[in-house]
Design a protein around this motif. Structure first.
Motif, PDB file in Angstrom:
ATOM      1  N   GLY A   1       0.808  -1.214   0.000  1.00  0.00           N
ATOM      2  CA  GLY A   1       0.000   0.000   0.000  1.00  0.00           C
ATOM      3  C   GLY A   1       0.839   1.261   0.000  1.00  0.00           C
ATOM      4  O   GLY A   1       0.515   2.242  -0.689  1.00  0.00           O
ATOM      5  N   LEU A   2       1.927   1.274   0.761  1.00  0.00           N
ATOM      6  CA  LEU A   2       2.757   2.478   0.831  1.00  0.00           C
ATOM      7  C   LEU A   2       3.568   2.691  -0.439  1.00  0.00           C
ATOM      8  O   LEU A   2       3.616   3.808  -0.971  1.00  0.00           O
ATOM      9  N   ILE A   3       4.200   1.640  -0.937  1.00  0.00           N
ATOM     10  CA  ILE A   3       5.128   1.847  -2.047  1.00  0.00           C
ATOM     11  C   ILE A   3       4.420   2.074  -3.376  1.00  0.00           C
ATOM     12  O   ILE A   3       4.971   2.712  -4.277  1.00  0.00           O
ATOM     13  N   THR A   4       3.174   1.593  -3.504  1.00  0.00           N
ATOM     14  CA  THR A   4       2.489   1.743  -4.798  1.00  0.00           C
ATOM     15  C   THR A   4       1.442   2.848  -4.799  1.00  0.00           C
ATOM     16  O   THR A   4       0.983   3.246  -5.880  1.00  0.00           O
ATOM     17  N   ALA A   5       1.060   3.354  -3.625  1.00  0.00           N
ATOM     18  CA  ALA A   5       0.090   4.455  -3.596  1.00  0.00           C
ATOM     19  C   ALA A   5       0.693   5.677  -4.287  1.00  0.00           C
ATOM     20  O   ALA A   5       1.905   5.905  -4.251  1.00  0.00           O
ATOM     21  N   SER A   6      -0.162   6.461  -4.921  1.00  0.00           N
ATOM     22  CA  SER A   6       0.330   7.635  -5.647  1.00  0.00           C
ATOM     23  C   SER A   6       0.933   8.643  -4.676  1.00  0.00           C
ATOM     24  O   SER A   6       0.615   8.665  -3.491  1.00  0.00           O
ATOM     25  N   ARG A   7       1.764   9.494  -5.193  1.00  0.00           N
ATOM     26  CA  ARG A   7       2.386  10.509  -4.348  1.00  0.00           C
ATOM     27  C   ARG A   7       1.344  11.508  -3.846  1.00  0.00           C
ATOM     28  O   ARG A   7       1.472  12.035  -2.743  1.00  0.00           O
ATOM     29  N   ASP A   8       0.326  11.731  -4.662  1.00  0.00           N
ATOM     30  CA  ASP A   8      -0.738  12.642  -4.214  1.00  0.00           C
ATOM     31  C   ASP A   8      -1.488  12.073  -3.020  1.00  0.00           C
ATOM     32  O   ASP A   8      -2.034  12.826  -2.205  1.00  0.00           O
ATOM     33  N   ASP A   9      -1.515  10.744  -2.906  1.00  0.00           N
ATOM     34  CA  ASP A   9      -2.216  10.090  -1.800  1.00  0.00           C
ATOM     35  C   ASP A   9      -1.275   9.769  -0.625  1.00  0.00           C
ATOM     36  O   ASP A   9      -1.649   9.009   0.276  1.00  0.00           O
ATOM     37  N   GLY A  10      -0.076  10.318  -0.652  1.00  0.00           N
ATOM     38  CA  GLY A  10       0.852  10.115   0.460  1.00  0.00           C
ATOM     39  C   GLY A  10       1.759   8.913   0.319  1.00  0.00           C
ATOM     40  O   GLY A  10       2.495   8.582   1.261  1.00  0.00           O
ATOM     41  N   GLY A  11       1.729   8.226  -0.838  1.00  0.00           N
ATOM     42  CA  GLY A  11       2.574   7.072  -1.044  1.00  0.00           C
ATOM     43  C   GLY A  11       3.870   7.434  -1.758  1.00  0.00           C
ATOM     44  O   GLY A  11       4.201   8.606  -1.940  1.00  0.00           O
ATOM     45  N   TYR A  12       4.595   6.384  -2.205  1.00  0.00           N
ATOM     46  CA  TYR A  12       5.850   6.608  -2.904  1.00  0.00           C
ATOM     47  C   TYR A  12       5.718   6.504  -4.418  1.00  0.00           C
ATOM     48  O   TYR A  12       6.632   6.888  -5.145  1.00  0.00           O
ATOM     49  N   GLY A  13       4.602   5.958  -4.888  1.00  0.00           N
ATOM     50  CA  GLY A  13       4.315   5.955  -6.313  1.00  0.00           C
ATOM     51  C   GLY A  13       5.230   5.092  -7.157  1.00  0.00           C
ATOM     52  O   GLY A  13       5.482   5.410  -8.325  1.00  0.00           O
ATOM     53  N   LEU A  14       5.743   3.979  -6.602  1.00  0.00           N
ATOM     54  CA  LEU A  14       6.584   3.089  -7.407  1.00  0.00           C
ATOM     55  C   LEU A  14       5.720   2.323  -8.406  1.00  0.00           C
ATOM     56  O   LEU A  14       4.553   1.993  -8.132  1.00  0.00           O
ATOM     57  N   ASP A  15       6.299   2.007  -9.552  1.00  0.00           N
ATOM     58  CA  ASP A  15       5.601   1.253 -10.593  1.00  0.00           C
ATOM     59  C   ASP A  15       5.424  -0.192 -10.141  1.00  0.00           C
ATOM     60  O   ASP A  15       6.408  -0.915  -9.957  1.00  0.00           O
ATOM     61  N   PRO A  16       4.178  -0.665  -9.938  1.00  0.00           N
ATOM     62  CA  PRO A  16       3.960  -2.051  -9.459  1.00  0.00           C
ATOM     63  C   PRO A  16       4.577  -3.101 -10.380  1.00  0.00           C
ATOM     64  O   PRO A  16       4.964  -4.179  -9.918  1.00  0.00           O
ATOM     65  N   GLU A  17       4.685  -2.796 -11.691  1.00  0.00           N
ATOM     66  CA  GLU A  17       5.204  -3.770 -12.646  1.00  0.00           C
ATOM     67  C   GLU A  17       6.712  -3.976 -12.509  1.00  0.00           C
ATOM     68  O   GLU A  17       7.265  -4.896 -13.104  1.00  0.00           O
ATOM     69  N   ARG A  18       7.377  -3.124 -11.735  1.00  0.00           N
ATOM     70  CA  ARG A  18       8.833  -3.219 -11.623  1.00  0.00           C
ATOM     71  C   ARG A  18       9.271  -3.719 -10.241  1.00  0.00           C
ATOM     72  O   ARG A  18      10.450  -3.709  -9.911  1.00  0.00           O
ATOM     73  N   ILE A  19       8.312  -4.140  -9.429  1.00  0.00           N
ATOM     74  CA  ILE A  19       8.621  -4.634  -8.086  1.00  0.00           C
ATOM     75  C   ILE A  19       8.701  -6.158  -8.108  1.00  0.00           C
ATOM     76  O   ILE A  19       7.783  -6.835  -8.573  1.00  0.00           O
ATOM     77  N   TRP A  20       9.815  -6.684  -7.595  1.00  0.00           N
ATOM     78  CA  TRP A  20      10.064  -8.130  -7.563  1.00  0.00           C
ATOM     79  C   TRP A  20      10.209  -8.568  -6.110  1.00  0.00           C
ATOM     80  O   TRP A  20      11.219  -8.262  -5.464  1.00  0.00           O
TER      81      TRP A  20
END
Length: 906
Positions: free
Chosen positions: A107-126
């Motif tokens: 939830g934290l790493i993929t949430a958008s930056r506008d929503d308080g997250g880090y906005g990482l691309d889910p497709e690039r997380i392993w």
């Protein structure tokens, strides 16, 4: 670009919204006998994971300051490694487990930056999971929706966590981010961990380990009673990703120092070979060393570490000196830290505002250490030049074949004794055409490290019986009554002798006693432990020391004075009241002196350490120069005025943030709980965090007299004082000394200084007259001595024992005799004397003797060897000494025999 401070803020906000208690970072100095510094985010939570304490929350989160020092010498050689770092963590103590940890992380790493997250691309997380952790694999795939080809199973070397000792352990799930093809090959973390950067590790503590042999070799005893979560996300790693940088040296909290250093030295970072993770140009290495060590030093000094020669202080000193050395290797010769440290402060104060408040003290310590090291470099350069000249002379004496070599022992002495870096030794010796015996140097360094490891192992063995204290702590915390009373009733819950639990102790035995309730103060915060007695119906114990080996447990070291005692017996614990009163006076006096220092010198004169015992105190504080007699007198007067004003002394409990907001000063190096005790003396005049015992009013300190002031390190001074009756006894003793001195010199006490100065002048004049008369006497003997000169193969030789004549007189006599003997023929003069009861010898030659190859230095070594010592000097005059005064005649005869050999005369 998202600043590191913003990444940190979002982390804490996110987990606080998800019902986690935000726990402030513990200081880098932590109360753990096995750690120099906090080196992982979970360290402050270890007692909860080990079951030693009950956690006050089910969920917690923190951003923990960490320092790892195992391979400081490798810092900068690659772009991956750093000393100081910050670890974001979220923790669950029997609350959520795998699914909750995974969902929170995602939830934290993929949430958008506008929503308080880090906005990482889910497709690039392993994600990776432990080999047989099907549960975690299923959560990532079925609930989070990650394709199976992006979930990697790895063995215990990568994906199982434990502390290296029996205790909790469990599989973990690491998160990697694909930085793109320009960073390496495709295929996931198992193929390339440079392209696929790890940034978060989720540890699922679910098993109790009974035996741990290595990272991947351990025995599982069974499941834990409560399953826990411990996660760690590297803040610098995440900043590297979110700021689109190649490595941690380019992020916003580190790069400005590197850039400033490059500007100061005229270097361009990455100009030569790029700044890859595997190979680096020396200039880039030096710039990284500066960036890392300046930031790390800022944080360490901020948490109360001061430069020293051992332990934490040595690590700090080494980092500061490596930064200064790196700047010098980059060609910068001026003071560097005043330019660099403020740059690091500007980047770090957003997350740690206390650094700006305390920067006066921090900078004073850092700049003082640089000044000291600059002097060391100057001194080391002089010593190195001498060693290089000697190496060249040795090579020349052997015919000049081969390159001159500086012995490894001399390079090691420069490094170990004078703090002169080996790389500067190599560089500067090479500039003069001299090699360094690197193998010899490395051998000596290895031997030193082995000794250090053996010492560290020996120190750790002192904690070999920690398990005993943990067992006793499990029976319940000690009811500690030191603030309330001097005497209390209790019961013996444990006895320990020679590291083993026992049922009883008999007369004459020394060991440790644990009571369910005690009023004895356990040593801490600079205050030593109480003394007193513990009495049972069958025996009496004399208390020698009191400590807290584990949190919540008070342990008394005792000697059985009479009778015997057994576990379970009722006791009366009685603190020596005179001891406690004097201890209270000393501890309150320490606070008073600290406040007086800050009033007289300013707010930067902050305490960095203290020690107090009944009647005596010492206090270390940040300051760069010695205090004048007038300043010491003013500090003493301010302190005694506070005593005369009878200022109220009070204590209050509050949270640590409340105490800091209230202006309370913390003792650097101490670890504090969430609830802290604040001691006030005279309201805001003295307001400090403290767990010691104190008087009720300042007047109860009685009297305070400063007895000494000295340096204890770069930027740190120490004052010492007596209080109470000890202060009165000290003053009475001084008064008696003054009276006796006045009687001896026949003067009134008020005239004593003038009278002593007059006597000293007369003594100096008399000494000069005696010296002149002695020299006249020696010169008067010179004519007779010249007539005693003998001839050895055409060499005029004069040997003489001058008895009690000192070195200066002997030297004057020798040069005078050489002059009287003339220059026509070769002349050798050898005279012995005595300096402070030890024999000495001086030999002189004239030019004609030196033309025949006769050197004073060679002859003096012959004579000094007979005297049981050594010596040397120039070919024209040399001096030596020894220990055997009875051998002076034999020493002079040895010189004559040597001259017979040189002249070819039997």
């Amino acid at each position: 670009m998202m600043d590191t401070a913003e990444i940190r803020r979002r982390w804490l906000d996110y987990f606080e919204r998800n019902n986690h208690t935000v726990v402030p970072s513990a200081p880098l100095i932590y109360d753990d006998p096995n750690l120099l510094f906090v080196n992982a985010g979970m360290v402050p939570f270890k007692p909860y994971f080990l079951g030693q304490q009950t956690p006050p929350w089910d969920r917690a989160t923190s951003v923990q300051k960490c320092v790892r020092t195992g391979d400081i010498e490798e810092v900068g050689k690659t772009s991956r490694h750093g000393t100081f770092f910050q670890m974001n963590g979220n923790f669950s103590f029997g609350d959520y487990f795998k699914e909750g940890a995974i969902r929170l992380a995602w939830g934290l790493i993929t949430a958008s930056r506008d929503d308080g997250g880090y906005g990482l691309d889910p497709e690039r997380i392993w994600p990776t999971v432990y080999t047989d952790d099907d549960e975690a694999f299923a959560i990532w795939h079925e609930q989070i929706g990650i394709p199976t080809e992006r979930i990697t199973r790895r063995d215990a070397n990568d994906n199982y966590w434990h502390m290296g000792v029996p205790g909790p352990g469990g599989p973990c799930s690491e998160l990697f981010y694909d930085r793109g093809s320009e960073f390496g090959a495709d295929g996931g973390p198992a193929v390339d961990e440079d392209r696929f950067m790890e940034f978060w590790n989720l540890v699922f503590m679910q098993e109790e380990l009974s035996e741990v042999r290595s990272k991947a070799d351990f025995d599982v005893a069974g499941p834990l009673p409560k399953r826990n979560i411990d996660t760690g996300m590297g803040l610098e790693r995440m900043a590297t990703l979110l700021q689109g940088k190649d490595n941690l040296y380019e992020i916003d909290e580190v790069y400005p120092v590197l850039a400033k250093a490059a500007q100061m030295t005229g270097k361009i970072y990455g100009e030569h070979s790029g700044h890859s993770a595997t190979s680096s140009h020396p200039d880039d290495v030096h710039l990284r060393v500066v960036a890392d060590h300046v930031r790390s030093s800022l944080m360490l000094i901020g948490d109360g570490v001061t430069p020293g020669n051992e332990g934490r202080g040595y690590v700090l000193r080494r980092m500061l000196r490596r930064a200064v050395r790196a700047m010098r290797l980059l060609g910068y010769r001026d003071k560097a830290l005043p330019e660099l440290l403020p740059v690091s402060l500007e980047r770090m104060k957003a997350s740690y505002p206390e650094l700006e408040t305390d920067f006066g003290r921090i900078s004073q310590i850092a700049y003082g250490e640089e000044d000291a090291f600059r002097r060391t470099l100057d001194q080391g350069t002089t010593i190195l030049d001498t060693a290089v000249t000697k190496a060249k002379q040795s090579a020349a004496a052997l015919g000049g074949n081969g390159t001159p070599t500086l012995p490894g022992s001399e390079a090691f002495a420069l490094h170990d004794t004078y703090g002169f870096p080996i790389d500067l030794t190599l560089e500067m010796a090479g500039e003069q055409g001299v090699e360094v015996d690197r193998d010899g140097f490395r051998r000596l360094m290895t031997e030193q490290r082995q000794r250090a490891k053996a010492d560290a192992k020996a120190k750790k063995s002192g904690h070999a019986h920690t398990e005993i204290w943990k067992e006793l702590r499990e029976l319940g915390a000690t009811d500690w009554q030191a603030y309330q009373a001097l005497s209390t009733e209790g019961k013996i819950v444990g006895l320990v002798v020679d590291g083993q639990r026992v049922d009883g102790m008999s007369e004459g035995t020394t060991g440790q006693v644990v009571l369910d309730r005690t009023t004895f103060y356990a040593e801490s915060g600079g205050q030593i432990a109480d003394e007193g007695v513990i009495t049972t119906s069958t025996g009496q114990l004399r208390v020698l020391d009191v400590q807290r080996p584990v949190k919540g447990l008070v342990v008394h070291t005792v000697e059985v004075a009479s009778g015997e005692v057994k576990v379970g017996e009722e006791v009366q614990a009685q603190v020596d009241p005179d001891w406690r009163i004097s201890a209270c006076q000393a501890h309150s006096g320490t606070h008073v002196v600290h406040a007086a220092l800050r009033q007289v010198l300013g707010p930067s004169a902050l305490q960095s350490g203290s020690y107090n015992k009944p009647g005596y105190l010492r206090l270390d504080f940040a300051w760069n120069s010695g205090l004048s007699a007038e300043t010491r007198s003013e500090i003493e007067e301010v302190a005694n005025l506070a005593l005369r004003q009878d200022l109220p002394v009070s204590s209050q409990y509050m949270t640590l943030p409340e105490a800091r907001e209230w202006g309370a000063l913390a003792l650097f190096g101490e670890t504090y709980d969430e609830q802290v005790r604040v001691i006030e003396i005279g309201g805001p005049w003295s307001r400090e965090l403290c767990g010691g015992t104190h008087v009720a009013h300042s007047s109860q300190i009685g009297a305070l007299t400063l007895t000494g002031e000295s340096s204890v390190g770069s930027g740190v001074r120490r004052v010492e004082a007596f209080v109470g009756m000890d202060a009165m006894r000290y003053l009475a003793k001084e008064r008696a000394i003054v009276a006796e001195a006045a009687r001896l010199v026949k003067a009134q006490p008020g005239e004593l200084t003038e009278r002593i100065e007059e006597l000293l002048t007369r003594v100096k004049n008399a000494e000069r007259e005696i010296t002149a008369l002695r020299q006249q006497q020696l010169q008067a003997q010179a004519g007779e001595l010249v007539r005693s000169a003998t001839d050895i193969g055409g060499i005029r030789v004069l040997t003489h024992d001058a008895g009690d004549a000192g070195a200066d007189d002997v030297r004057t006599l020798v040069t005078g005799l050489r002059g009287r003997l003339g220059d026509a023929a070769p002349v050798v003069v050898a005279v012995t004397g005595s300096a402070k009861g030890r024999p000495l010898v001086v030999v002189a030659t004239n030019a004609a003797a030196r033309d025949r190859g006769i050197k004073a230095g060679d002859l003096v070594r012959v004579a000094a060897g007979v005297l049981g010592g050594g010596g040397g000097g120039k070919p024209d005059i040399a001096q030596g000494g020894g220990t055997d005064s009875s051998a002076v005649g034999a020493a002079l005869e040895a010189v004559e025999r040597q001259l017979h050999d040189l002249a070819g005369v039997q």
